[in-house]
Enzyme design. Structure first.
Site, PDB file in Angstrom:
ATOM      1  N   HIS A  28       8.335  -2.760  17.024  1.00 44.11           N
ATOM      2  CA  HIS A  28       7.426  -1.617  17.129  1.00 44.11           C
ATOM      3  C   HIS A  28       5.959  -2.037  17.210  1.00 44.11           C
ATOM      4  O   HIS A  28       5.099  -1.199  17.455  1.00 44.11           O
ATOM      5  CB  HIS A  28       7.628  -0.677  15.931  1.00 44.11           C
ATOM      6  N   ASP A  29       5.661  -3.322  17.002  1.00 40.74           N
ATOM      7  CA  ASP A  29       4.278  -3.803  17.072  1.00 40.74           C
ATOM      8  C   ASP A  29       4.026  -4.531  18.392  1.00 40.74           C
ATOM      9  O   ASP A  29       3.533  -3.944  19.330  1.00 40.74           O
ATOM     10  CB  ASP A  29       3.967  -4.709  15.880  1.00 40.74           C
ATOM     11  N   LEU A  41      10.312  -6.159   3.146  1.00 37.58           N
ATOM     12  CA  LEU A  41       9.051  -6.097   2.394  1.00 37.58           C
ATOM     13  C   LEU A  41       7.902  -6.174   3.389  1.00 37.58           C
ATOM     14  O   LEU A  41       7.424  -7.255   3.738  1.00 37.58           O
ATOM     15  CB  LEU A  41       8.978  -7.239   1.384  1.00 37.58           C
ATOM     16  N   ASP A  42       7.465  -5.011   3.849  1.00 37.01           N
ATOM     17  CA  ASP A  42       6.433  -4.957   4.877  1.00 37.01           C
ATOM     18  C   ASP A  42       5.072  -5.297   4.277  1.00 37.01           C
ATOM     19  O   ASP A  42       4.733  -4.842   3.173  1.00 37.01           O
ATOM     20  CB  ASP A  42       6.395  -3.559   5.496  1.00 37.01           C
ATOM     21  N   ARG A  97      -0.106   0.385  20.500  1.00 36.14           N
ATOM     22  CA  ARG A  97       1.279   0.013  20.205  1.00 36.14           C
ATOM     23  C   ARG A  97       2.290   1.037  20.721  1.00 36.14           C
ATOM     24  O   ARG A  97       3.476   0.727  20.865  1.00 36.14           O
ATOM     25  CB  ARG A  97       1.459  -0.186  18.700  1.00 36.14           C
ATOM     26  N   ASP A 121      -8.333 -15.089  20.382  1.00 26.14           N
ATOM     27  CA  ASP A 121      -8.218 -14.136  19.268  1.00 26.14           C
ATOM     28  C   ASP A 121      -7.062 -13.158  19.410  1.00 26.14           C
ATOM     29  O   ASP A 121      -7.065 -12.088  18.796  1.00 26.14           O
ATOM     30  CB  ASP A 121      -9.533 -13.357  19.117  1.00 26.14           C
ATOM     31  N   VAL A 122      -6.045 -13.501  20.211  1.00 23.03           N
ATOM     32  CA  VAL A 122      -4.950 -12.550  20.453  1.00 23.03           C
ATOM     33  C   VAL A 122      -3.956 -12.592  19.300  1.00 23.03           C
ATOM     34  O   VAL A 122      -3.338 -13.628  19.030  1.00 23.03           O
ATOM     35  CB  VAL A 122      -4.241 -12.852  21.785  1.00 23.03           C
ATOM     36  N   HIS A 123      -3.824 -11.464  18.609  1.00 27.34           N
ATOM     37  CA  HIS A 123      -2.877 -11.335  17.496  1.00 27.34           C
ATOM     38  C   HIS A 123      -1.482 -11.025  18.024  1.00 27.34           C
ATOM     39  O   HIS A 123      -0.509 -11.696  17.681  1.00 27.34           O
ATOM     40  CB  HIS A 123      -3.364 -10.241  16.551  1.00 27.34           C
ATOM     41  N   GLU A 168       8.403  -9.689   5.344  1.00 25.57           N
ATOM     42  CA  GLU A 168       7.769  -9.643   6.668  1.00 25.57           C
ATOM     43  C   GLU A 168       6.385 -10.263   6.550  1.00 25.57           C
ATOM     44  O   GLU A 168       5.495  -9.698   5.923  1.00 25.57           O
ATOM     45  CB  GLU A 168       7.686  -8.191   7.158  1.00 25.57           C
ATOM     46  N   HIS A 207       0.816  -1.214   0.000  1.00 24.78           N
ATOM     47  CA  HIS A 207       0.000   0.000   0.000  1.00 24.78           C
ATOM     48  C   HIS A 207       0.850   1.264   0.000  1.00 24.78           C
ATOM     49  O   HIS A 207       2.055   1.213   0.212  1.00 24.78           O
ATOM     50  CB  HIS A 207      -0.925   0.019   1.223  1.00 24.78           C
TER      51      HIS A 207
END
Length: 483
Positions: free
Chosen positions: A290-291, A191-192, A394, A337-339, A233, A82
């Site tokens: 950072h996440d 490559l994010d 975050r 549901d924990v990402h 990534e 994006h």
């Protein structure tokens, strides 16, 4: 060791970052610097870039990047999925619609559904990052409403507009960005969000095989021609990382952070050691970023969700907040549901210096290129004020340090011990040799490296968190080094 930092998080800008690196960390960051997006951006702390041909003026200039690159290998991100809604490309599209010279850059819904109207049954199969994977825009000159794919974004319409990677225009634009990176002394490109680039009806629209490999092969051929390494990534089922490794790619070890945390909290090394025996070696290792600490889908089929809930709840007690999976189809059967778990790794280990250093010692003994996030390097704690100020969970692990705060952090014993450990990892030659996981009791972890006459063995006692490295020095003497 490679450092991960925002361009403004260690002193406020790139010039000061360079000064801080040379003054305090010249021998620490031997693996380079991952500078999180320094480009003009309209959101997501740099991850909604307007262009990759400029540096955000408040951070500095390409001259600053090149200067850092003279001393350290530089890694930067390219959001191949994006680009910003505020980019000149999309702004031209907003003004002129399909008559825009840039119209084919973007993934309008008529490229997915023939009539351009989304079908909910198809969307239900997708791995969603926001409730709807598209945004509606009105063309200024014609008044026509056009729906465009937007995988990410907290606003509606989103700030992050998906690119059509099948378009020749997109390939030309990406080629232009890579050529600029080469000119600016960039050695590695991450490559994010590359897992999201393929949109195909009937699939999750995430890491769609075999289509994703055709795109990766195209990018790799271009990057190879410029002497640039690639780091895809992809947060996905662990088998996906193994497939990428088989494809010859560098990969991220997104499994290690959870396995190390689990071992230290539960004081059992069995699952960690089993994993270290089978993981690919061509990886970038990490504990923090950072996440957040990855959970789903990275740990799918590797963890018992009941046990995972206990670990997650403990982290929340210690101040963490959570990123959650949105689509029901991609939650666990029991609703887990924990990402990602969002907090500093130091806080996840209850600010226990011995546990934290044990975690880093295990990371540094795992084969690969170890990355350390700047907050982790400085023994940083959760920044609740920043979360409250921004409304972004975050930001708990994104504290911006002044030069004075960096120098204060460097006085902490845990930071000094970490720096000593990093220097050992950077310089001891056995890490260029053969790695082994040694037999051990459940309450310990024993890892070793050997090369010629040199060898080093890490022994972590999970009951006490004491970590000792036995190694042979240049004189052939055996040294016991308590981390």
């Amino acid at each position: 060791m490679q450092l991960i930092t925002y361009p403004d998080s260690m002193g406020g800008n790139l010039k000061t970052l360079h000064q801080v690196l040379l003054k305090h960390f010249a021998d620490i960051c031997q693996g380079g610097i991952h500078i999180l997006p320094p480009f003009p951006s309209s959101g997501d702390r740099g991850f909604a870039p307007l262009t990759y041909l400029e540096i955000e003026p408040s951070f500095g200039s390409w001259e600053d990047i090149r200067a850092i690159g003279d001393h350290f290998d530089i890694l930067v991100d390219l959001m191949v999925n994006h680009i910003s809604r505020q980019s000149p490309y999309f702004q031209d599209f907003l003004a002129k619609g399909r008559a825009s010279a840039y119209a084919d850059l973007f993934l309008t819904l008529d490229k997915i559904w023939e009539d351009g109207e989304p079908v909910q049954a198809d969307i239900d199969k997708m791995f969603l990052r926001r409730p709807l994977p598209y945004s509606t825009f009105k063309v200024e000159e014609t008044g026509e409403e056009i729906k465009v794919w937007t995988t990410f974004g907290k606003t509606d319409p989103s700030e992050q507009i998906d690119l059509d990677i099948h378009s020749q225009q997109t390939k030309q634009l990406l080629t232009e960005f890579f050529a600029n990176f080469k000119e600016q002394n960039v050695k590695i490109v991450r490559l994010d969000a590359v897992g999201y680039v393929i949109k195909k009806l009937g699939t999750s629209c995430f890491f769609v095989e075999p289509d994703i490999y055709a795109f990766l092969d195209w990018v790799k051929e271009m990057a190879d021609s410029l002497g640039i390494e690639l780091l895809p990534e992809v947060h996905a089922h662990y088998s996906t990382q193994f497939k990428l490794a088989e494809h010859g790619c560098w990969i991220y070890d997104f499994i290690l952070p959870y396995r190390v945390l689990e071992a230290l909290v539960n004081r059992s090394g069995q699952e960690l050691c089993n994993y270290l025996k089978i993981r690919p070696h061509k990886q970038f290792t990490m504990l923090d970023c950072h996440d957040g600490i990855p959970v789903k889908p990275d740990m799918d089929d590797l963890i018992d969700t009941r046990e995972a809930r206990k670990l997650v709840d403990l982290c929340v007690e210690r101040g963490a907040n959570l990123s959650l999976i949105l689509s029901d189809e991609h939650k666990a059967e029991d609703g887990f549901d924990v990402h990602q778990i969002r907090c500093t790794y130091y806080n996840a280990l209850n600010c226990d210096d011995a546990a934290y250093l044990a975690a880093r010692a295990i990371q540094f003994f795992a084969p690969g290129i170890p990355q350390v996030y700047y907050v982790g390097l400085l023994g940083g704690e959760n920044d609740f004020a920043r979360v409250q100020e921004t409304g972004e969970g975050r930001e708990i692990n994104r504290h911006n340090y002044t030069v004075e705060e960096i120098e204060q952090a460097l006085e902490k014993e845990v930071v000094q011990r970490l720096l000593k450990l990093i220097r050992f990892r950077n310089t001891y030659d056995a890490f260029n040799g053969e790695f082994s996981v040694l037999p051990s009791a459940d309450h310990e972890v024993r890892l070793t490296w050997r090369k010629g006459e040199t060898s080093c063995e890490l022994h972590v006692n999970l009951k006490t968190y004491q970590s000792v490295i036995h190694y042979v020095d240049e004189q052939g003497q055996t040294i016991d080094y308590t981390v």
